[in-house]
Write a protein that holds these residues in place. Structure first.
Motif, PDB file in Angstrom:
ATOM      1  N   ASP A   1     -25.151  86.666  42.921  1.00  0.00           N
ATOM      2  CA  ASP A   1     -25.062  85.617  43.827  1.00  0.00           C
ATOM      3  C   ASP A   1     -24.005  84.685  43.746  1.00  0.00           C
ATOM      4  O   ASP A   1     -23.450  84.192  44.628  1.00  0.00           O
ATOM      5  CB  ASP A   1     -26.481  85.158  44.059  1.00  0.00           C
TER       6      ASP A   1
ATOM      7  N   THR B   1     -35.136  81.256  46.044  1.00  0.00           N
ATOM      8  CA  THR B   1     -33.743  80.852  46.079  1.00  0.00           C
ATOM      9  C   THR B   1     -32.717  82.153  46.756  1.00  0.00           C
ATOM     10  O   THR B   1     -31.569  81.784  46.608  1.00  0.00           O
ATOM     11  CB  THR B   1     -33.558  81.029  44.316  1.00  0.00           C
ATOM     12  N   ALA B   2     -33.351  83.188  47.080  1.00  0.00           N
ATOM     13  CA  ALA B   2     -32.413  84.013  47.794  1.00  0.00           C
ATOM     14  C   ALA B   2     -33.418  84.463  49.041  1.00  0.00           C
ATOM     15  O   ALA B   2     -34.502  84.458  48.957  1.00  0.00           O
ATOM     16  CB  ALA B   2     -32.060  85.171  47.069  1.00  0.00           C
TER      17      ALA B   2
ATOM     18  N   ALA C   1     -30.617  88.196  39.349  1.00  0.00           N
ATOM     19  CA  ALA C   1     -29.848  86.847  39.326  1.00  0.00           C
ATOM     20  C   ALA C   1     -30.334  86.157  38.035  1.00  0.00           C
ATOM     21  O   ALA C   1     -29.639  85.122  37.690  1.00  0.00           O
ATOM     22  CB  ALA C   1     -29.730  86.097  40.605  1.00  0.00           C
ATOM     23  N   MET C   2     -31.627  86.691  37.800  1.00  0.00           N
ATOM     24  CA  MET C   2     -32.074  85.702  36.656  1.00  0.00           C
ATOM     25  C   MET C   2     -32.031  86.686  35.280  1.00  0.00           C
ATOM     26  O   MET C   2     -32.679  86.294  34.151  1.00  0.00           O
ATOM     27  CB  MET C   2     -33.494  85.537  36.690  1.00  0.00           C
TER      28      MET C   2
ATOM     29  N   PRO D   1     -37.690  79.847  39.743  1.00  0.00           N
ATOM     30  CA  PRO D   1     -37.119  80.939  39.299  1.00  0.00           C
ATOM     31  C   PRO D   1     -35.627  80.970  38.428  1.00  0.00           C
ATOM     32  O   PRO D   1     -34.800  80.342  38.951  1.00  0.00           O
ATOM     33  CB  PRO D   1     -36.948  81.868  40.331  1.00  0.00           C
ATOM     34  N   SER D   2     -35.703  80.995  37.227  1.00  0.00           N
ATOM     35  CA  SER D   2     -34.654  80.690  36.158  1.00  0.00           C
ATOM     36  C   SER D   2     -34.024  81.514  35.676  1.00  0.00           C
ATOM     37  O   SER D   2     -34.639  82.501  35.010  1.00  0.00           O
ATOM     38  CB  SER D   2     -35.216  79.726  35.347  1.00  0.00           C
ATOM     39  N   GLY D   3     -32.661  81.433  35.306  1.00  0.00           N
ATOM     40  CA  GLY D   3     -31.711  82.429  34.699  1.00  0.00           C
ATOM     41  C   GLY D   3     -30.978  81.965  33.829  1.00  0.00           C
ATOM     42  O   GLY D   3     -30.923  81.864  32.451  1.00  0.00           O
ATOM     43  N   ASN D   4     -29.911  80.950  34.318  1.00  0.00           N
ATOM     44  CA  ASN D   4     -29.071  80.144  33.462  1.00  0.00           C
ATOM     45  C   ASN D   4     -29.808  78.671  33.316  1.00  0.00           C
ATOM     46  O   ASN D   4     -29.306  77.765  32.470  1.00  0.00           O
ATOM     47  CB  ASN D   4     -27.832  80.165  34.010  1.00  0.00           C
ATOM     48  N   PHE D   5     -30.832  78.485  33.969  1.00  0.00           N
ATOM     49  CA  PHE D   5     -31.418  77.146  34.137  1.00  0.00           C
ATOM     50  C   PHE D   5     -30.738  76.053  34.261  1.00  0.00           C
ATOM     51  O   PHE D   5     -31.049  74.865  34.157  1.00  0.00           O
ATOM     52  CB  PHE D   5     -31.924  76.898  32.446  1.00  0.00           C
ATOM     53  N   GLY D   6     -29.792  76.147  35.218  1.00  0.00           N
ATOM     54  CA  GLY D   6     -29.202  75.276  35.738  1.00  0.00           C
ATOM     55  C   GLY D   6     -30.036  74.205  36.815  1.00  0.00           C
ATOM     56  O   GLY D   6     -29.967  73.218  36.949  1.00  0.00           O
ATOM     57  N   ASN D   7     -30.399  75.192  37.839  1.00  0.00           N
ATOM     58  CA  ASN D   7     -31.264  74.635  39.048  1.00  0.00           C
ATOM     59  C   ASN D   7     -32.283  73.771  38.358  1.00  0.00           C
ATOM     60  O   ASN D   7     -32.630  72.762  38.879  1.00  0.00           O
ATOM     61  CB  ASN D   7     -31.744  75.940  39.676  1.00  0.00           C
TER      62      ASN D   7
ATOM     63  N   HIS E   1     -37.284  87.140  43.206  1.00  0.00           N
ATOM     64  CA  HIS E   1     -36.841  85.703  42.679  1.00  0.00           C
ATOM     65  C   HIS E   1     -38.015  84.830  42.955  1.00  0.00           C
ATOM     66  O   HIS E   1     -38.577  84.330  42.307  1.00  0.00           O
ATOM     67  CB  HIS E   1     -35.493  85.245  42.780  1.00  0.00           C
TER      68      HIS E   1
ATOM     69  N   PHE F   1     -29.359  80.075  47.007  1.00  0.00           N
ATOM     70  CA  PHE F   1     -29.231  78.568  46.613  1.00  0.00           C
ATOM     71  C   PHE F   1     -28.051  78.201  46.350  1.00  0.00           C
ATOM     72  O   PHE F   1     -27.669  77.102  46.329  1.00  0.00           O
ATOM     73  CB  PHE F   1     -30.433  78.045  45.963  1.00  0.00           C
ATOM     74  N   LYS F   2     -27.232  79.072  45.609  1.00  0.00           N
ATOM     75  CA  LYS F   2     -26.084  78.504  44.792  1.00  0.00           C
ATOM     76  C   LYS F   2     -24.923  78.324  45.869  1.00  0.00           C
ATOM     77  O   LYS F   2     -23.905  77.549  45.642  1.00  0.00           O
ATOM     78  CB  LYS F   2     -25.398  79.699  44.305  1.00  0.00           C
TER      79      LYS F   2
HETATM   80  C1  LIG Z   1     -28.775  82.107  40.201  1.00  0.00           C
HETATM   81  C2  LIG Z   1     -29.928  82.544  40.650  1.00  0.00           C
HETATM   82  C3  LIG Z   1     -31.416  82.215  39.991  1.00  0.00           C
HETATM   83  C4  LIG Z   1     -31.118  81.509  38.602  1.00  0.00           C
HETATM   84  O1  LIG Z   1     -30.617  80.280  38.745  1.00  0.00           O
HETATM   85  P1  LIG Z   1     -30.236  79.517  37.488  1.00  0.00           P
HETATM   86  O2  LIG Z   1     -29.602  78.073  37.881  1.00  0.00           O
HETATM   87  O3  LIG Z   1     -29.069  80.074  36.855  1.00  0.00           O
HETATM   88  O4  LIG Z   1     -31.410  79.273  36.467  1.00  0.00           O
HETATM   89  C5  LIG Z   1     -32.394  82.522  40.803  1.00  0.00           C
HETATM   90  N1  LIG Z   1     -32.374  83.114  41.624  1.00  0.00           N
HETATM   91  C6  LIG Z   1     -31.471  83.386  42.448  1.00  0.00           C
HETATM   92  C7  LIG Z   1     -31.576  84.199  43.662  1.00  0.00           C
HETATM   93  C8  LIG Z   1     -30.233  83.081  42.015  1.00  0.00           C
HETATM   94  O5  LIG Z   1     -29.010  83.562  42.605  1.00  0.00           O
END
Ligand SMILES: *Cc1c(COP(=O)(O)O)cnc(C)c1O
Length: 432
Positions: A138, A381-382, A301-302, A247-253, A356, A106-107
């Motif tokens: 990603d 997201t992927a 990625a999270m 699905p969150s890692g940096n919580f930007g989405n 994810h 999704f990035k």
């Molecule tokens: C980056 C990423 C996330 C996390 O997104 P954030 O905006 O960082 O929370 C989730 N899934 C995939 C596949 C990613 O590449």
């Protein structure tokens, strides 16, 4: 539109400078000075608008006068050159597939939008900017693809040796041109620390303009709000309230999703689903924000131990935890639960979720248990092919390799191995 720093010790600045700087001089994240809801007519007629028009109208106020409307429309149109299908998985559960772009994560949208904005800002200038970015997988590929061939921009990507998948590595090491990949002998956090040190190193920044293409950059973060509007458009006729699980890692989405809500998009709940990197689920329980070293998981990625965009979510609710709790929740899942869910979903509906997306599905299902009248969307997201080993070992199926991925599979990887910050510093000084 002006942006202020969340550390409140730097001057406010316009969209253009916020994009070029990446982060404010006081190291705070930029945040828009105002968020004006879109008119009711926008939501009333959204089903008659195409994706470009929806996205253009939603982002316009944040870009302000820095890009004329016609140019902005072109940028948005070029960014959104693929589909965002909403796929029914089971009753009341939909997958919003964000992986149909060039790198199948999704990035792509944020990276393509940011690249085109920088290209616009550089159109009449010989100034060069270096996009310096650390990736756990990603981000690197999306940024490499989004910025390939963009005039006036060099891209330097740091990734941890042996910690990204083969496909991910190929996506960031095979393009050439203005893209350079640095393979770091370390983990993601080391890459991130090196990037942070470089931004603070006046020995470098005096002679080389650096910017970030992580989701701290407003041009990468904000366009993610489009996804939620596309899903809303697709589900509006059902007349039900919608919950989004991200699905969150940096919580930007997910932060961009809440921004869409602030723009007037109806939503019942935003669920931040995480793997065992659970700083935010713990925060929602205790009110204490305790960043820790990230743990490695199958949804890598999270794997983020210090989610940088959460401060923006708090700002959206004036740092009022109880107000935030009315719309936002966060739950954490183990790798075992994720694998089990991938199997269950596949066996029940034939749907192949990547790890994810499976975490997103889990968070959604837990929420919907008590909300039978709500329709749920999890963000996929992927593409499963990006996590081929996990998907094949868990589901025992073959995954078709899409053409975007085929194209990089046989290309030669080119990278520069580095061990320490000094290596990065020498590289940036020698190649300026
Ligand atoms: C980056 C990423 C996330 C996390 O997104 P954030 O905006 O960082 O929370 C989730 N899934 C995939 C596949 C990613 O590449």
């Amino acid at each position: 539109m002006n942006f202020y720093s969340l550390h409140h010790k730097a001057p406010n600045t316009n969209f253009k400078n916020a994009v070029i700087n990446g982060i404010a001089p006081d190291r705070g994240l930029y945040f828009p000075e105002s968020i004006t809801p879109l008119p009711d007519s926008f939501f009333n007629e959204i089903e008659h608008l195409d994706n470009t028009e929806i996205a253009f109208r939603a982002i316009k106020q944040f870009v302000g006068n820095d890009i004329p409307e016609n140019d902005l429309k072109t940028i948005v149109e070029d960014t959104l050159q693929f589909h965002f299908p909403l796929v029914k998985v089971e009753k009341n559960v939909y997958s919003l597939e964000l992986y149909h772009g060039p790198t199948m994560a999704f990035k792509d949208v944020g990276a393509r939008f940011m690249a085109r904005c920088l290209q616009y800002f550089n159109r009449n200038s010989d100034d060069k900017v270096t996009v310096l970015v650390a990736t756990s997988g990603d981000t690197g590929g999306a940024v490499a693809s989004g910025f390939l061939g963009v005039k006036g921009v060099d891209v330097v990507i740091l990734y941890p040796k042996g910690k990204v998948s083969d496909i991910q590595e190929r996506q960031l090491t095979t393009l050439g041109q203005n893209i350079t990949a640095l393979e770091v002998d370390g983990v993601f956090d080391d890459c991130q620390d090196m990037v942070k040190s470089a931004f603070l190193d006046t020995g470098i920044t005096d002679s080389r303009k650096l910017t970030s293409a992580n989701s701290i950059n407003v041009a990468r973060w904000m366009p993610q709000l489009f996804y939620y509007l596309f899903a809303y458009k697709a589900l509006k006729s059902k007349g039900k309230e919608i919950a989004f699980s991200v699905p969150s890692g940096n919580f930007g989405n997910i932060c961009a999703g809440i921004l869409a809500h602030k723009l007037g998009m109806p939503a019942k709940q935003f669920i931040a689903s995480t793997n065992v990197n659970d700083v935010i689920p713990k925060f929602m329980e205790t009110g204490n924000f305790n960043p820790v070293a990230s743990k490695q998981t199958i949804s890598n990625a999270m794997d983020v131990g210090n989610p940088s965009n959460f401060v923006r979510i708090q700002e959206l609710y004036d740092n009022d935890l109880s107000a935030l709790k009315e719309i936002f929740s966060s739950t954490s899942y183990t790798d075992d639960a994720t694998r089990k869910t991938m199997k269950e979903v596949y066996n029940k509906s034939g749907y192949v979720a990547d790890p994810h997306g499976a975490v997103g599905y889990l968070g959604l299902k837990d929420y919907l248990k008590n909300e039978p009248e709500t329709v749920g969307v999890f963000l996929e997201t992927a593409h499963p092919v990006k996590f081929l080993d996990v998907v094949q070992n868990t589901l025992h199926i073959d995954v078709d390799i899409p053409s975007q991925i085929q194209a990089v599979l046989n290309k030669k990887k080119t990278k520069i191995a580095i061990k320490s910050y000094d290596d990065l510093r020498s590289y940036l000084l020698q190649t300026r």
